[in-house]
Design an enzyme around this catalytic site. Structure first.
Site, mmCIF file in Angstrom:
data_model
loop_
_atom_site.group_PDB
_atom_site.id
_atom_site.type_symbol
_atom_site.label_atom_id
_atom_site.label_comp_id
_atom_site.label_asym_id
_atom_site.label_seq_id
_atom_site.Cartn_x
_atom_site.Cartn_y
_atom_site.Cartn_z
ATOM 1 N N SER A 7 0.839 -1.197 0.000
ATOM 2 C CA SER A 7 0.000 0.000 0.000
ATOM 3 C C SER A 7 0.872 1.244 0.000
ATOM 4 C CB SER A 7 -0.903 0.016 1.233
ATOM 5 O OG SER A 7 -1.522 1.275 1.366
ATOM 6 N N MET A 36 -8.630 8.245 -0.004
ATOM 7 C CA MET A 36 -9.418 8.656 1.163
ATOM 8 C C MET A 36 -9.897 10.091 0.981
ATOM 9 S SD MET A 36 -7.109 7.134 4.282
ATOM 10 C CE MET A 36 -6.425 5.471 4.232
#
Length: 215
Positions: A7, A36
Site C-alpha cells: 500500500s 481517502m
C-alpha cells in the site's frame, strides 16, 4: 495464488514513482492505492491526478481502494488515470448492486470492502457479481494500525461461503496490520491477497519483506 499488494499509503510521497518501482523490484504483485476523502474516513490522501502521474512507473496492477463517499463519482477519472481494479466500501454505497455493476460496465473487476463491524450478510445479493472481497483487519483511515484478530473467523466464513457457491476464484484480500506474523494467520483463514503498508515500506530489505509474507 498468493499475492502481495504494497500500500503506497505508507510510501514516501516525495518520491512516489521511485517507491512504486522499488515495490515491483521487490517482487510485489499489485500496487494498492488507498483513496481517502476525509468524509468516509478521517484522512485525506490523493486523487486521480496522482494515480495518473505514477501510472508510468510500473506495469503492475493498480488496485484502487476507494475509501470515499459516493465512490461511483470517481470511477471515470480513476479508469482514465490507469486503475486496473476498483474496490468500494459496502458501507459507502446506497445501492451496492448498482455500484458493483457500474464497475463491471467499465470493464474492470469489481471489489467490495467491509469494515470490521460490517457483517458478511450485506454481501448476500452481490456475491455472484464480484471478483474480490476486501476484509478490513483494522478500522480504515490510517496506516500503521494493529491487526484485529477477531477478523480471522470472518475470513474463514467468507472463504467457506465462496467455496459453497462454487466461487473459489474470488479473491479474498486483507488490509490492516499485515506483517510476517499475521500473514500466516490470514492465509490459513483463506485470504490470498495481502495488503502490506508499514511492514513493506518500513522494511530495511523490501525483497525480504515480500519473501517473508509469502513464506
Amino acid at each position: 495464488m498468493l499475492m502481495i499488494a504494497p500500500s503506497i499509503l505508507a510510501a514516501d510521497f516525495a518520491k512516489l514513482g521511485e517507491e512504486i518501482r522499488s515495490a515491483e523490484a521487490a517482487g510485489a504483485d499489485w500496487i494498492h492505492i488507498d483513496i481517502m476523502d476525509n468524509h468516509f474516513v478521517p484522512n485525506l490522501t490523493f486523487g486521480a491526478p496522482v494515480v495518473k502521474a505514477v501510472r508510468s512507473a510500473t506495469a503492475l496492477t493498480f488496485d484502487v481502494h476507494l475509501m470515499t463517499e459516493r465512490p461511483e463519482t470517481l470511477f471515470p477519472a480513476m479508469v482514465d488515470a490507469g486503475a486496473d481494479r476498483l474496490t468500494v466500501h459496502a458501507e459507502a454505497c446506497v445501492h451496492l448492486h448498482r455500484t458493483v455493476h457500474q464497475i463491471r460496465e467499465l470493464g474492470l473487476p469489481a471489489g467490495v470492502a467491509l469494515n470490521p463491524h460490517t457483517p458478511l450478510a450485506v454481501l448476500d445479493h452481490v456475491l455472484e457479481d464480484i471478483d474480490l472481497l476486501l476484509i478490513m483487519t483494522v478500522n480504515p483511515g490510517f496506516g500503521g494500525q494493529s491487526f484485529i484478530p477477531g477478523m480471522l473467523p470472518k475470513i474463514r466464513e467468507l472463504r467457506s461461503r465462496l467455496n459453497a457457491l462454487g466461487r473459489p476464484d474470488v479473491h479474498i484480500q486483507v488490509d490492516g496490520g499485515i506483517t510476517d506474523e499475521t500473514a500466516p494467520l490470514v492465509r490459513e483463514a483463506g485470504a490470498n491477497v495481502l495488503v502490506a503498508g508499514s511492514y513493506f515500506f518500513g522494511h530495511s530489505d523490501r525483497r525480504q519483506a515480500v519473501a517473508s509474507l509469502k513464506a
